[in-house]
Design a protein around this motif. Structure first.
Motif, short mmCIF file in Angstrom:
data_model
loop_
_atom_site.label_atom_id
_atom_site.label_comp_id
_atom_site.label_asym_id
_atom_site.label_seq_id
_atom_site.Cartn_x
_atom_site.Cartn_y
_atom_site.Cartn_z
N VAL A 117 0.97 -1.16 -0.21
CA VAL A 117 -0.18 -0.17 0.09
C VAL A 117 0.27 1.16 0.00
O VAL A 117 0.86 1.98 -0.95
N LEU A 118 2.12 0.92 0.48
CA LEU A 118 2.64 2.38 1.02
C LEU A 118 3.43 2.85 -0.18
O LEU A 118 3.40 4.41 -1.72
N ARG A 119 3.78 1.22 -1.07
CA ARG A 119 4.29 1.11 -2.07
C ARG A 119 3.73 1.79 -3.31
O ARG A 119 3.89 2.90 -4.13
N TYR A 120 2.22 2.09 -2.94
CA TYR A 120 2.08 2.24 -4.60
C TYR A 120 1.59 3.51 -4.38
O TYR A 120 1.68 4.39 -5.50
N ARG A 121 1.31 4.23 -2.74
CA ARG A 121 1.24 5.90 -2.80
C ARG A 121 2.37 6.43 -3.51
O ARG A 121 2.11 7.08 -4.07
N GLU A 122 3.99 5.71 -2.86
CA GLU A 122 4.82 6.49 -2.96
C GLU A 122 4.63 6.23 -4.75
O GLU A 122 5.29 7.47 -5.30
N GLU A 123 4.89 5.20 -5.00
CA GLU A 123 5.01 4.95 -7.40
C GLU A 123 4.09 6.34 -7.14
O GLU A 123 4.35 6.56 -8.77
N MET A 124 2.93 6.02 -7.55
CA MET A 124 1.67 6.63 -7.84
C MET A 124 1.86 7.99 -7.63
O MET A 124 1.83 8.87 -8.52
N THR A 125 1.89 8.57 -7.18
CA THR A 125 2.43 10.33 -6.20
C THR A 125 4.13 10.87 -7.24
O THR A 125 3.97 11.80 -7.95
N GLN A 126 4.99 9.76 -7.28
CA GLN A 126 5.74 9.77 -8.43
C GLN A 126 5.55 9.78 -10.05
O GLN A 126 6.18 10.79 -10.39
N ARG A 127 5.01 9.20 -10.38
CA ARG A 127 4.28 9.12 -11.28
C ARG A 127 3.52 10.58 -11.85
O ARG A 127 3.92 11.10 -12.86
N ALA A 128 2.64 10.71 -10.94
CA ALA A 128 1.49 11.56 -11.01
C ALA A 128 3.22 13.46 -10.68
O ALA A 128 3.22 14.28 -12.21
N ARG A 129 3.94 13.62 -10.76
CA ARG A 129 5.32 14.35 -10.70
C ARG A 129 6.34 14.19 -11.66
O ARG A 129 6.16 15.65 -12.25
N MET A 130 6.30 13.26 -12.31
CA MET A 130 6.95 13.47 -14.12
C MET A 130 5.97 13.13 -14.84
O MET A 130 6.16 14.06 -15.33
N ASN A 131 5.06 12.88 -14.54
CA ASN A 131 4.34 13.31 -16.37
C ASN A 131 3.21 14.64 -16.19
O ASN A 131 2.64 14.67 -17.05
N GLY A 132 2.64 14.88 -14.92
CA GLY A 132 1.81 15.78 -14.89
C GLY A 132 0.34 15.01 -14.48
O GLY A 132 -0.28 15.68 -14.60
N TYR A 133 0.41 13.58 -14.37
CA TYR A 133 -1.15 13.35 -14.59
C TYR A 133 -0.90 11.73 -13.85
O TYR A 133 -0.72 11.60 -13.99
N VAL A 134 -2.50 11.27 -13.59
CA VAL A 134 -2.14 9.66 -13.55
C VAL A 134 -3.77 9.64 -14.83
O VAL A 134 -4.80 9.96 -14.70
#
Length: 874
Positions: free
Chosen positions: A744-761
């Motif tokens: 769960v914590l890994r998902y939160r970190e991965e999704m937040t990082q992806r949003a920072r890189m791409n600007g979207y999810v």
């Protein structure tokens, strides 16, 4: 008559950008909106130009990098934080707007805006000339003369020579010496320790200048003050050099032109469109952007000829309004058909019948804005629209669900760079309503033609983003499903609701009497002010204010819930509010919306509202009907099946948690769902370290709150508040949760990082949600964007899955010619009206389709319930 002096406005651009940024940031943060200094600065500049109509003006900017003052004192401005990233990104836009407005601008490497303004003021000042320095920076007081003033537009305050001499008792130029003595903490100018502006002013008023003060230090009455000045003489003289505005900056042009030119309107309109400044875009969009006068709007009599050129393999755009419908072909021609209600020749050759056939022909693809809404409107005229192909509103929603303006005017501005004339406020005669030459006809033809070009523009964006499947296979196929659901409506027992309204009214009166009795006084229970007076003044209960700055005492749910353990009145008030809300919002309001012709409620399902892809319901909102508690059950009993039918509910079991398990790849969650365990009981067992058999209902409640709360970004404070527990316990529970479910914590970190890189999810089906504030320096704004980054893929995927199921189920119903109808979609539930002899087939079909609507790492399970009322089927 004396000649009016020439006025030159010198704008301290850098200072005003920062002031606009911080002013807007305060407001935007409080409203959850992004900070935009570009808009604030631009509106200030345009207002100045409009109000003052200056012929001469310049906007002056600080240069990047160190200035000559850093050579004098390397620690100059060392205390200032770096420019925020989001502000730095806006500076090029501001400079571009100044350029396109044809306003002169200057900056010089190694110098500040103050120095350039001072140089220009000396260069252009003189007899019959007036220099207006537009700034809020107090350092400019030293430049004020008889012909040079300060105008702070944000405070609308003028500072001239007379004002300074009257207020401070010194000449404006003497402020150099005042600032040298007092220093400036914001610019890290040392001055003399312990001397502020008041003391500095007293000294300069007494001695006349800093030089005179230094020569006469022995006459200073306060000896310790004189000693401090003497000890810091070198630092003092350096400070004077730092605060002195350099009025001899070597400019690129010894005599620069300060004349304002004509704005480059086309380029400004394009830039304002890019920035989504709709009001500014409207102001600068060129008149040639209005297209309706160039769209042929053919006469009704040649409609037959127009119809002959329409090919079945080419889409036709439509735009329906109250009096008529416009049709446009790919060839650019458009025609307008008045919608005649009666009194026409009903022969097959009549233009109205020819158009009806075209609109109802499913082989001809229809393009338009909000096709579902247009279809409902046309049904009132006896036309049943078919052949839904490309809805521009839905396409723009798939391209970017965060667009601020999803109106057809907004889409034309955003994707085509055109301004559409609304025609609002123009009276229309009966003749105009029947004539295609009327304003309404032209505007409708324009919008039909614009829809075709929007299709081309948005279609290219969908293809580029890889979202053609999401649009064509899901959203467009869902449109006729929702249309059928809106037509079907849901049965409602009017007599039951009338009786329930009376029951709620009686209960509310009884509760009111009990409240008055317990409180010892009668008062208006619905008045927060009177309620606060009774609770906190009359009964003496502990008060809580809304905020530290307001005098208003809070009487919201959380406060009354907390106080209910201390006195019976707060709890009774909560019960009273619940009953009166149910009566007004969910009983009386629904009764008023019953369709007199069908005796059913017909909601509207909105596909392009929520940023996550979820459907919403309006007029009435049937997704908001209470689902829990005795009162909620009472309301749902009023929703009934038709004669010979039953209501069937098909509900996904914990679909968002299952998607969460799939995304997080957490072994503990995956195993629990795969084995068919009660995931809340499993979680309680894991984080509270007890066996599943030992899990109590309260333990399961805690685990359930955490399971769902993690998805929605809930922290320990909210958990403690919701479950009425100590904050330390809530922190311990959440910590134990992350320890047991590391995925769960890994998902939160991965999704937040992806949003920072791409600007979207994205969702599993590729639906995008742009998160423009994911890198915002403001912690509160950034945290909200991070919460969306975590929640959107889960909630959005759940929405996509149930939409996909609805499309397939609707197709199966038609294919098998079943009498079953989908009535409602409420979050994870589909509500059907099923003929009694189709119950088993409908349940089997719905379960199979819904379970197979996504391939997840955990199974999707469905719960089916039946009843003659929604309460029984839920």
């Amino acid at each position: 008559m004396p000649q009016k002096p020439m006025e030159l406005y010198l704008i301290d651009g850098s200072s005003y950008i920062h002031r606009a940024y911080h002013a807007i940031r305060y407001l935007s943060n409080s409203m959850g909106m992004p900070t935009n200094a570009i808009l604030g600065f631009t509106k200030m500049l345009l207002k100045l130009i409009k109000d003052k109509k200056p012929s001469f003006m310049a906007v002056v900017f600080d240069s990047r990098g160190p200035t000559f003052r850093h050579d004098i004192y390397p620690q100059y401005k060392a205390n200032r934080p770096p420019m925020p990233d989001d502000l730095a990104a806006q500076i090029p836009y501001i400079k571009k707007i100044v350029e396109l407005l044809n306003v002169p601008s200057l900056e010089k490497k190694g110098y500040e805006a103050d120095d350039i303004i001072g140089t220009l003021a000396k260069l252009f000042g003189g007899e019959n000339k007036k220099i207006v320095m537009v700034t809020g920076d107090k350092d400019f007081r030293q430049l004020v003369t008889s012909d040079t003033i300060i105008w702070d537009t944000m405070k609308d305050k003028i500072i001239d020579q007379e004002e300074i001499e009257k207020t401070y008792g010194i000449k404006p130029v003497a402020f150099i010496d005042v600032m040298a003595l007092s220093g400036d903490t914001s610019d890290n100018i040392p001055g003399v320790p312990g001397i502020g502006e008041k003391t500095a002013l007293d000294l300069i008023r007494e001695f006349g200048s800093l030089d005179a003060l230094l020569e006469g230090l022995e006459t200073v009455k306060k000896k310790n003050l004189a000693l401090r000045i003497a000890e810091n003489k070198d630092q003092l003289l350096m400070s004077r050099r730092l605060v002195t505005i350099d009025c001899r900056v070597p400019l690129e042009d010894d005599n620069p032109s300060m004349a304002i030119g004509h704005p480059r309107r086309d380029e400004l309109s394009a830039l304002f469109r890019e920035l989504e400044f709709k009001s500014l875009w409207d102001e600068f969009a060129p008149e040639e952007a209005l297209r309706q006068d160039r769209i042929p709007c053919n006469d009704l009599l040649v409609l037959g000829d127009w119809l002959k050129i329409v090919r079945e393999d080419e889409p036709v755009a439509i735009h329906a309004e109250q009096q008529g419908v416009a049709l446009a072909s790919c060839g650019g021609n458009a025609c307008y058909l008045p919608l005649i209600e009666s009194g026409y020749d009903e022969s097959q050759d009549h233009p109205f019948e020819a158009a009806r056939r075209l609109l109802q022909d499913g082989r001809i693809n229809k393009v338009g804005y909000d096709l579902k809404g247009q279809a409902r409107s046309l049904e009132g005229k006896g036309i049943f629209l078919n052949g839904f192909y490309f809805d521009t509103m839905l396409a723009s929603y798939v391209v970017n669900p965060g667009l601020k303006d999803l109106s057809i005017d907004g889409l034309a501005a955003t994707f085509l760079g055109e301004r559409l004339e609304s025609g609002e406020g123009k009276p229309e005669s009966a003749k105009e309503r029947q004539s295609p030459s009327g304003d309404k006809a032209k505007i409708s033809c324009s919008r039909a033609e614009v829809s075709l070009r929007l299709m081309n523009s948005l279609g290219a964006r969908l293809k580029r983003d890889g979202n053609e499947g999401l649009f064509f296979d899901l959203e467009m196929r869902l449109l006729p499903v929702l249309l059928d659901m809106e037509r079907a409506g849901i049965g409602i027992d009017a007599e039951y609701f009338k009786s329930l309204s009376r029951q709620f009214d009686i209960k509310a009166q009884r509760l009111a009497s009990e409240i008055y009795e317990k409180a010892g006084t009668a008062f208006n229970i619905n008045s927060p002010r009177q309620l606060a007076g009774v609770l906190f003044d009359h009964l003496g209960l502990p008060a809580q204010r809304h905020t530290a700055k307001t005098k208003t005492l809070a009487t919201d749910y959380a406060v009354l819930k907390r106080l209910s353990s201390l006195h019976p009145v707060p709890g009774l008030v909560l019960e009273y509010r619940s009953v009166t809300k149910l009566k007004a919002t969910f009983v009386d309001a629904l009764l008023a919306l019953i369709d007199p012709s069908t005796q059913r409620l017909h909601t509207t399902f909105n596909q392009a509202v929520t940023a996550t892809g979820r459907l919403s319901s309006s007029n009435p909102n049937l997704q908001n009907i209470p689902s829990r508690g005795e009162e909620g059950s009472l309301v749902r009993r009023g929703f009934i099946s038709g004669k010979g039918f039953r209501l069937m509910s098909a509900d996904y079991n914990q679909i968002e948690l299952r998607i969460f398990a799939h995304y997080s790849r957490d072994s503990g969650l995956l195993e629990a769902f795969t084995r068919g365990e009660d995931v809340h009981r499993h979680t309680a067992s894991q984080i509270l370290k007890v066996s599943p058999e030992e899990v109590t209902p309260q333990m399961r409640r805690i685990a359930k709150a955490i399971n769902f709360g993690i998805i929605y970004g809930m922290g320990p404070r909210r958990l403690a508040q919701d479950l009425e527990m100590e904050l330390a316990d809530a922190r311990e529970y959440i910590s134990a949760y992350y320890e047991r479910y590391p995925g769960v914590l890994r998902y939160r970190e991965e999704m937040t990082q992806r949003a920072r890189m791409n600007g979207y999810v994205t969702t599993l089906l590729g639906r995008k949600r742009y998160l423009n504030e994911i890198n915002n320096k403001n912690g509160a704004i950034r945290s909200e964007a991070e919460r969306m980054a975590i929640n959107t893929p889960i909630q959005g995927t759940a929405a996509d899955i149930i939409k996909k199921a609805m499309v397939v189920i609707h197709g199966e119903i038609r294919k098998k010619k079943m009498g079953t109808r989908i009535l409602l979609q409420v979050h994870d539930e589909l509500l059907f009206e099923v003929p009694e002899d189709e119950s088993e087939d409908a349940a089997s079909m719905a379960s199979a389709v819904m379970a197979g609507s996504a391939s997840l790492d955990v199974p999707l399970t469905i719960e089916i319930k039946y009843g003659t009322t929604w309460a029984e089927a839920h």
